[in-house]
Design an enzyme around this catalytic site. Structure first.
Site, PDB file in Angstrom:
ATOM      1  N   ARG A 158       1.334   9.712   6.025  1.00  0.00           N
ATOM      2  CA  ARG A 158       1.502   8.290   6.354  1.00  0.00           C
ATOM      3  C   ARG A 158       2.794   7.711   5.770  1.00  0.00           C
ATOM      4  NH1 ARG A 158      -3.520   7.987   8.373  1.00  0.00           N
ATOM      5  NH2 ARG A 158      -5.399   8.093   7.082  1.00  0.00           N
ATOM      6  N   LYS A 172       0.869  -1.171   0.000  1.00  0.00           N
ATOM      7  CA  LYS A 172       0.000   0.000   0.000  1.00  0.00           C
ATOM      8  C   LYS A 172       0.904   1.217   0.000  1.00  0.00           C
ATOM      9  CE  LYS A 172      -3.518   2.327   2.700  1.00  0.00           C
ATOM     10  NZ  LYS A 172      -4.418   2.154   3.839  1.00  0.00           N
ATOM     11  N   LYS A 204      -2.283  -1.567  -3.802  1.00  0.00           N
ATOM     12  CA  LYS A 204      -3.084  -0.348  -3.770  1.00  0.00           C
ATOM     13  C   LYS A 204      -2.181   0.870  -3.864  1.00  0.00           C
ATOM     14  CE  LYS A 204      -5.973   1.809  -0.305  1.00  0.00           C
ATOM     15  NZ  LYS A 204      -6.555   1.571   0.987  1.00  0.00           N
ATOM     16  N   SER A 223     -10.172   5.639  -4.275  1.00  0.00           N
ATOM     17  CA  SER A 223     -11.128   6.742  -4.376  1.00  0.00           C
ATOM     18  C   SER A 223     -10.716   7.810  -5.381  1.00  0.00           C
ATOM     19  CB  SER A 223     -11.312   7.360  -2.991  1.00  0.00           C
ATOM     20  OG  SER A 223     -10.068   7.800  -2.467  1.00  0.00           O
TER      21      SER A 223
HETATM   22  C1  PBG Z   1      -6.667   3.263   5.657  1.00  0.00           C
HETATM   23  C2  PBG Z   1      -7.249   3.145   4.309  1.00  0.00           C
HETATM   24  C3  PBG Z   1      -7.179   4.108   3.291  1.00  0.00           C
HETATM   25  C4  PBG Z   1      -7.838   3.583   2.181  1.00  0.00           C
HETATM   26  C5  PBG Z   1      -8.313   2.329   2.543  1.00  0.00           C
HETATM   27  N1  PBG Z   1      -7.933   2.062   3.863  1.00  0.00           N
HETATM   28  C6  PBG Z   1      -6.662   5.471   3.249  1.00  0.00           C
HETATM   29  C7  PBG Z   1      -5.428   5.884   3.817  1.00  0.00           C
HETATM   30  O1  PBG Z   1      -4.433   5.168   3.890  1.00  0.00           O
HETATM   31  O2  PBG Z   1      -5.456   7.055   4.208  1.00  0.00           O
HETATM   32  C8  PBG Z   1      -7.978   4.290   0.885  1.00  0.00           C
HETATM   33  C9  PBG Z   1      -8.985   3.773  -0.067  1.00  0.00           C
HETATM   34  C10 PBG Z   1      -9.347   4.694  -1.157  1.00  0.00           C
HETATM   35  O3  PBG Z   1      -8.738   5.748  -1.372  1.00  0.00           O
HETATM   36  O4  PBG Z   1     -10.303   4.364  -1.858  1.00  0.00           O
HETATM   37  N2  PBG Z   1      -7.110   2.372   6.591  1.00  0.00           N
END
Ligand code: PBG
Length: 330
Positions: free
Chosen positions: A223, A201, A254, A280
């Site tokens: 993050r 991620k 991701k 998203s």
């Molecule tokens: C964090 C989490 C995130 C997403 C899924 N789980 C965001 C982040 O790391 O701030 C993002 C998913 C998306 O953007 O559709 N638990």
């Protein structure tokens, strides 16, 4: 025009008709390949649309049931649930409340659909902490790794107790899969609860709209001390192998569309069942361009989701899951 001396390859012969193109198509996309993310928020009286994500809402337990029923009717039977609690604190304790909003939603969907759906739960703390980071902080504001994974383990057990088939740790903490696996095993979930690990991620700018939906934007900082540098792919493969060694059942990459090399690489390196999360911001961009008339949004969305499959993802997690499934049904 003279005849060539030798037979010439003419790839266009197989592109001539729609039926020929269908016959040689390499990648399929079916409703069963799609995973729908759903947000359920505590204390809502009615569903609340997310402005930056057309077609997506924060749900009540009642409206998430209705949405899930529509998805299932369209053939999307894997649902990824995120909880947005009313109470947040520094540790994110609400994440393991057996009656928390996420746990309530899991039980409701289990009741409605039994074993006909795969219920996946997000196992993280950023929606639950008052500072929006994925675990408790030390005095310097850094996430404490081992306290975070202890929290994930408690949250995972409560999600499994509520009936989740798969827990999905998304915090990118070291050792999160091992900690969750041993807690699940100790709690009697050795055989019935799988782990889908976010192995790669990246610290991506494409998560912006999600943080509106999940109300999880970090109150300070970013993050980057836990999520992967977007410039790194080999590191992601190391993370993927480590997660497999720790007991992950499925892996997750991701974002998806801008990280297709990582999707292909993780699949090739591990051979594990693989999900890729079309996040998203990737979803919002297509809608925004379509709204301006700059792109054919439907065609771009379908092409993007197919490309994610082509790269090697078995499952495509997308906010367009219901729409795509209905489109596939014609
Ligand atoms: C964090 C989490 C995130 C997403 C899924 N789980 C965001 C982040 O790391 O701030 C993002 C998913 C998306 O953007 O559709 N638990």
């Amino acid at each position: 025009m003279s005849q060539p001396a030798f037979p010439t390859a003419r790839p266009r012969r197989l592109r001539r008709t729609a039926a020929l193109r269908r016959a040689v198509r390499e990648t399929t996309l079916t409703p069963a390949d799609l995973v729908a993310p759903l947000f359920v928020k505590e204390g809502l009286a009615r569903p609340e649309p997310v402005a930056s994500m057309p077609g997506v809402a924060q749900h009540t337990v009642a409206s998430v049931r209705a949405e899930a029923a529509e998805l299932v009717a369209a053939g999307v039977s894997t649902l990824l649930l995120f909880g947005v609690p009313a109470r947040k604190d520094a540790e994110g304790r609400e994440a393991w409340n057996p009656d928390g909003i996420l746990q309530q939603a899991v039980r409701a969907l289990r009741e409605d659909h039994g074993e006909d759906v795969v219920v996946v739960t997000d196992t993280c703390l950023d929606e639950y902490t008052d500072h929006g980071h994925c675990g408790p902080l030390d005095a310097a504001g850094r996430v404490r790794n081992d306290e975070a994974i202890a929290g994930y383990a408690r949250a995972a057990v409560s999600q499994a107790d509520a009936g989740a088939d798969v827990v999905a740790p998304s915090g990118m903490m070291d050792g999160q899969v091992a900690a969750i696996r041993s807690a699940l095993d100790e709690a009697g979930h050795a055989e019935d609860t799988a782990i889908m690990s976010y192995c790669t991620k990246h610290a991506s700018a494409f998560y912006g709209p999600f943080r509106d939906a999940a109300e999880s934007a970090p109150a300070f900082g970013d993050r980057r001390s836990y999520q992967l540098d977007p410039a790194n792919a080999a590191e992601g493969l190391r993370e993927a192998r480590a997660d497999v060694a720790e007991g992950a059942d499925l892996l997750l990459v991701k974002p998806a569309a801008t990280y297709l090399d990582v999707v292909a690489g993780v699949k090739a390196a591990t051979g594990m069942p693989l999900a890729a999360y079309h996040v998203s911001g990737e979803y919002a961009m297509v809608h925004a361009a379509a709204e301006r008339g700059w792109l054919d949004g439907d065609a771009v969305m379908a092409e993007t989701l197919t490309s994610i499959r082509r790269a090697g993802a078995d499952l495509v997690i997308t906010y367009a899951a219901g729409w795509m499934a209905r489109r596939l049904a014609g």
